[in-house]
Enzyme design. Structure first.
Site, PDB file in Angstrom:
ATOM      1  N   CYS A  12       0.821  -1.208   0.000  1.00 42.33           N
ATOM      2  CA  CYS A  12       0.000   0.000   0.000  1.00 42.33           C
ATOM      3  C   CYS A  12       0.855   1.258   0.000  1.00 42.33           C
ATOM      4  O   CYS A  12       0.941   1.979   1.000  1.00 42.33           O
ATOM      5  CB  CYS A  12      -0.940  -0.022   1.192  1.00 42.33           C
ATOM      6  N   TYR A  28      21.620  -5.442  -3.491  1.00 48.15           N
ATOM      7  CA  TYR A  28      20.737  -4.404  -2.925  1.00 48.15           C
ATOM      8  C   TYR A  28      19.259  -4.693  -3.180  1.00 48.15           C
ATOM      9  O   TYR A  28      18.468  -3.779  -3.410  1.00 48.15           O
ATOM     10  CB  TYR A  28      21.130  -3.011  -3.451  1.00 48.15           C
TER      11      TYR A  28
HETATM   12  C1  LIG Z   1      28.464   0.082  -0.293  1.00 49.11           C
HETATM   13  C2  LIG Z   1      29.939   0.111  -0.184  1.00 49.11           C
HETATM   14  C3  LIG Z   1      30.732  -0.620  -1.074  1.00 49.11           C
HETATM   15  C4  LIG Z   1      30.157  -1.411  -2.222  1.00 49.11           C
HETATM   16  O1  LIG Z   1      29.681  -0.602  -3.227  1.00 49.11           O
HETATM   17  P1  LIG Z   1      29.252  -1.223  -4.645  1.00 49.11           P
HETATM   18  O2  LIG Z   1      28.767  -0.071  -5.406  1.00 49.11           O
HETATM   19  O3  LIG Z   1      28.188  -2.237  -4.375  1.00 49.11           O
HETATM   20  O4  LIG Z   1      30.468  -1.855  -5.231  1.00 49.11           O
HETATM   21  C5  LIG Z   1      32.093  -0.603  -0.876  1.00 49.11           C
HETATM   22  N1  LIG Z   1      32.659   0.103   0.131  1.00 49.11           N
HETATM   23  C6  LIG Z   1      31.932   0.821   1.007  1.00 49.11           C
HETATM   24  C7  LIG Z   1      32.608   1.572   2.085  1.00 49.11           C
HETATM   25  C8  LIG Z   1      30.546   0.854   0.871  1.00 49.11           C
HETATM   26  O5  LIG Z   1      29.824   1.587   1.726  1.00 49.11           O
END
Ligand SMILES: *Cc1c(COP(=O)(O)O)cnc(C)c1O
Length: 417
Positions: free
Chosen positions: A344, A372
């Site tokens: 919703c 994700y």
């Molecule tokens: C989220 C994150 C990643 C991974 O990022 P991607 O875009 O999925 O490769 C790497 N290092 C840190 C510190 C993050 O917060």
């Protein structure tokens, strides 16, 4: 690598028909390809060749223990952002002594947990955090390996909500404060400086900004070295993009070559923290059409997956490919649909204006949902978390069953009378 392909008019994950998965486990569910994950990691490893490097997979992209175990077997260490992710890596048998702990708000408990686990390094994002870690080590007599995370004030061409290295973002220590912060850290008895790091954003489809950031960090390492502060590694963070629609992200080899070039002849180990690159295109979300619904204004495909299994469209207007599991079925007219979930919320729309030939009961695959998606899953509208399935060749196995509502209720206690 072609992971999800039509074979005899039916969409398969590797050699397994998705219809068989839907029949066996029900929908919605995530389907991952083990071979695709292997392929992506090897692609990156091959790009590094003989240079000293370490891959620290970003657990937040997808933290399922089977995936972490597989990545450990492929030689990866991990990038964690919470005590919970630390426990995930431990439970998967990952090497915490080679892993790094990122994040702007590590609690005292999380710092103690990581010290006790001999974490490879804390990636420190503020002076306040540096002092907090130092104070804890004074109490416990431990030594904390530390790298400072720098905010290089570089804007990248990605969605503003996943840009992390611009001046106004909350992440990292501003460039002009970095030298002073290292000097402070060098004087702390409980801190052992081991590296320098950055992570400027996610879904980068152009490697120039990250190469520029590494160049700046490498130059900083020279100035630190002049002051007697020697680093072991430079961590370029994650961010390597994938193709969702028509993007052309750099090849792993182009990306790694660019990073090495920026590092020059310096004898630093290069760390990378890929998340999306490793798992993003190794997964799909399998869903079933509940109803085709027509209104004056629109035509909807109401499906059994929603924003609780795939938050990215609601969170950043992300685009995901959506294809029918059976191609060209009888009696279906091709129309434009908004593919929506049952939750919703108006933003519970997984794809807008998609050209599909579908009917009630058909299965759809939502692409590029290995990263994700499940990790951002939630139980809003009292929806149980979706199941996760791993495919390897012609084999499939459930690696997380659908969430259990009775368990959820059992954990909620009666209030005061
Ligand atoms: C989220 C994150 C990643 C991974 O990022 P991607 O875009 O999925 O490769 C790497 N290092 C840190 C510190 C993050 O917060």
């Amino acid at each position: 690598m072609e992971t999800f392909t039509y074979q005899g008019g039916q969409l398969h994950a590797e050699s397994v028909p998705l219809e068989e998965i839907a029949r066996t486990y029900g929908t919605p569910c995530y389907v991952y390809s083990k071979q695709a994950i292997t392929y992506n990691v090897n692609d990156l490893k091959n790009a590094f060749g003989g240079h000293p490097y370490r891959i620290c997979y970003a657990v937040k992209a997808n933290g399922n223990l089977s995936i972490l175990r597989h990545l450990k077997d492929l030689g990866c260490a991990f990038d964690i952002v919470s005590g919970g992710e630390l426990e995930r890596v431990r439970a998967a048998g990952g090497d915490l002594t080679k892993s790094v702990f990122s994040g702007v708000g590590k609690s005292e408990d999380e710092i103690r947990l990581a010290l006790d686990a001999n974490i490879g390094a804390f990636h420190v994002e503020s002076l306040g955090e540096l002092h907090r870690i130092d104070r804890i080590t004074q109490e416990t007599g431990q030594t904390a390996p530390v790298a400072l995370r720098i905010n290089p004030a570089i804007e990248v061409d990605t969605h503003p909500n996943i840009m992390t290295g611009a001046r106004e973002n909350k992440f990292g220590i501003p460039m002009e404060e970095v030298l002073q912060a290292y000097r402070v850290a060098a004087k702390m008895s409980g801190i052992r400086i081991c590296g320098i790091s950055c992570h400027i954003g996610s879904q980068l489809v152009d490697s120039r900004p990250i190469i520029e950031a590494v160049r700046q960090l490498a130059e900083l390492s020279d100035r630190l070295s002049d002051e007697g502060i020697k680093l072991e590694y430079l961590d370029a963070g994650g961010g390597l993009g994938i193709c969702y629609q028509r993007e052309h992200p750099p090849k792993a080899s182009e990306y790694v070559d660019g990073l090495w070039d920026a590092l020059g002849q310096r004898s630093l180990t290069l760390l990378v923290e890929p998340g999306r690159f490793v798992v993003g295109n190794a997964g799909i979300l399998l869903t079933q059409v509940e109803h085709i619904k027509r209104t004056d204004a629109n035509r909807f495909a109401v499906v059994d997956a929603s924003m609780t299994e795939l938050m990215r469209p609601a969170l950043y207007g992300a685009w995901h490919g959506i294809l029918p599991v059976r191609k060209e079925q009888e009696g279906r007219q091709t129309c434009l649909y908004d593919v929506v979930g049952p939750v919703c919320e108006t933003t519970d729309c997984l794809g807008r204006g998609r050209k599909l030939a579908i009917a009630d009961g058909d299965h759809l695959a939502i692409f590029s949902t290995g990263a994700y998606a499940s990790s951002l899953g939630c139980t809003y509208n009292a929806r149980p978390l979706a199941a996760e399935i791993m495919v390897d060749g012609d084999q499939h196995r459930i690696i997380r069953p659908r969430g259990d509502l009775q368990q959820m209720f059992a954990s909620e206690l009666p209030a005061l009378e």
